[in-house]
Design an enzyme around this catalytic site. Structure first.
Site, PDB file in Angstrom:
ATOM      1  N   ASP A  92       0.851  -1.189   0.000  1.00  0.00           N
ATOM      2  CA  ASP A  92       0.000   0.000   0.000  1.00  0.00           C
ATOM      3  C   ASP A  92       0.885   1.237   0.000  1.00  0.00           C
ATOM      4  OD1 ASP A  92       0.870  -0.221   2.651  1.00  0.00           O
ATOM      5  OD2 ASP A  92      -1.029   0.440   3.502  1.00  0.00           O
ATOM      6  N   TYR A 112       2.906   4.836   0.723  1.00  0.00           N
ATOM      7  CA  TYR A 112       3.569   5.439   1.873  1.00  0.00           C
ATOM      8  C   TYR A 112       2.545   6.252   2.660  1.00  0.00           C
ATOM      9  CZ  TYR A 112       7.881   4.518  -0.804  1.00  0.00           C
ATOM     10  OH  TYR A 112       8.899   3.925  -1.503  1.00  0.00           O
ATOM     11  N   PHE A 147       5.975   2.908  -4.633  1.00  0.00           N
ATOM     12  CA  PHE A 147       7.370   3.030  -4.199  1.00  0.00           C
ATOM     13  C   PHE A 147       8.006   4.375  -4.572  1.00  0.00           C
ATOM     14  CE2 PHE A 147       6.811  -1.615  -4.574  1.00  0.00           C
ATOM     15  CZ  PHE A 147       7.067  -1.964  -3.265  1.00  0.00           C
ATOM     16  N   HIS A 207       8.898  -8.121   0.666  1.00  0.00           N
ATOM     17  CA  HIS A 207       8.758  -6.681   0.478  1.00  0.00           C
ATOM     18  C   HIS A 207      10.089  -6.004   0.827  1.00  0.00           C
ATOM     19  CE1 HIS A 207       7.245  -2.580   1.134  1.00  0.00           C
ATOM     20  NE2 HIS A 207       6.216  -2.928   0.398  1.00  0.00           N
TER      21      HIS A 207
END
Length: 251
Positions: free
Chosen positions: A89, A91, A102, A215
């Site tokens: 999801d 930031y 990202f 991740h």
């Protein structure tokens, strides 16, 4: 004390960071191939539930990021996609999320996950170290930067998980996996890897390259059995693109 952010020398209050303010989104500005998909989703039970829940949350004054959750679908058409990078999801800090998974705007300090991404790129393909965390240059080369969930409340990671976004991103992955063109899918983290089943079902002929790792968050980037650091995904993705007569990505 109110925190401040640094945008290339301009300092301003974190409360000024852009947030989601217009909802429902303007579907007409999505690329032509995504428009009917979004309209179908928005009219589905999951889509209607998401619309309602986000509207109610905004009505309470919640600060929600990014300001344009569908930005990637306004920028990159489905036929242009060559690589899909799938995360979790957005930031949740002020000024960070910008609608490309990202990626952060120029002038924003790289979050730890993005620093680990560039650490892995540097490990695989040593060269000049970038100082910008804005990944628009990847999008311009056909990299779909996607999270499984496309909004988040400020300082509350995974706060919008289960709201309905997963049904939309499931459909996006299905559509891309069903294409005849060979694509690369980079699935980072358990949430992203849950979509592997859709790709595998639609890719009986093994057209696509599917790479999975933890991740890149510091909580999991080095953890086994499939650590992100050392995964080799950027090199493997380019090898596959070259093997299928496509131009490699300049990471």
């Amino acid at each position: 004390m109110q925190s401040t952010l640094d945008f290339g020398g301009e300092r301003w209050q974190a409360s000024q960071a852009p947030t989601l303010s217009v909802w429902p989104p303007d579907a007409q500005s999505l690329t032509a191939d995504w428009q009917p998909m979004w309209q179908d989703f928005a009219g589905s039970p999951q889509g209607r539930a998401l619309m309602t829940r986000l509207s109610e949350s905004l009505g309470t004054g919640a600060r929600i990021y990014p300001p344009d959750p569908l930005r990637i679908f306004r920028t990159l058409a489905a036929p242009e996609v060559r690589v899909v990078i799938l995360g979790q999801d957005p930031y949740h800090g002020p000024g960070q999320a910008e609608g490309f998974a990202f990626s952060v705007p120029d002038g924003i300090r790289m979050p730890p996950s993005l620093r680990n991404i560039f650490k892995e790129i540097q490990r695989e393909t040593p060269g000049p170290v970038t100082t910008s965390g804005h990944l628009g240059r990847w999008v311009a080369q056909g990299v779909l930067l996607l999270n499984t969930v496309l909004t988040v409340q400020e300082h509350q990671p995974a706060s919008h998980a289960g709201w309905g976004w997963e049904a939309w991103t499931d459909q996006v992955v299905r559509v891309l996996a069903g294409q005849d063109r060979p694509l690369v899918f980079l699935l980072w983290g358990a949430h992203a890897q849950a979509k592997h089943k859709f790709i595998a079902t639609l890719d009986a002929q093994a057209r696509h390259c599917i790479l999975q790792a933890n991740h890149p968050s510091p909580l999991s980037a080095l953890r086994g059995p499939n650590p992100f650091i050392g995964c080799g995904h950027f090199r493997q993705a380019n090898h596959f693109l070259q093997k299928t007569a496509q131009t490699p990505i300049d990471w």
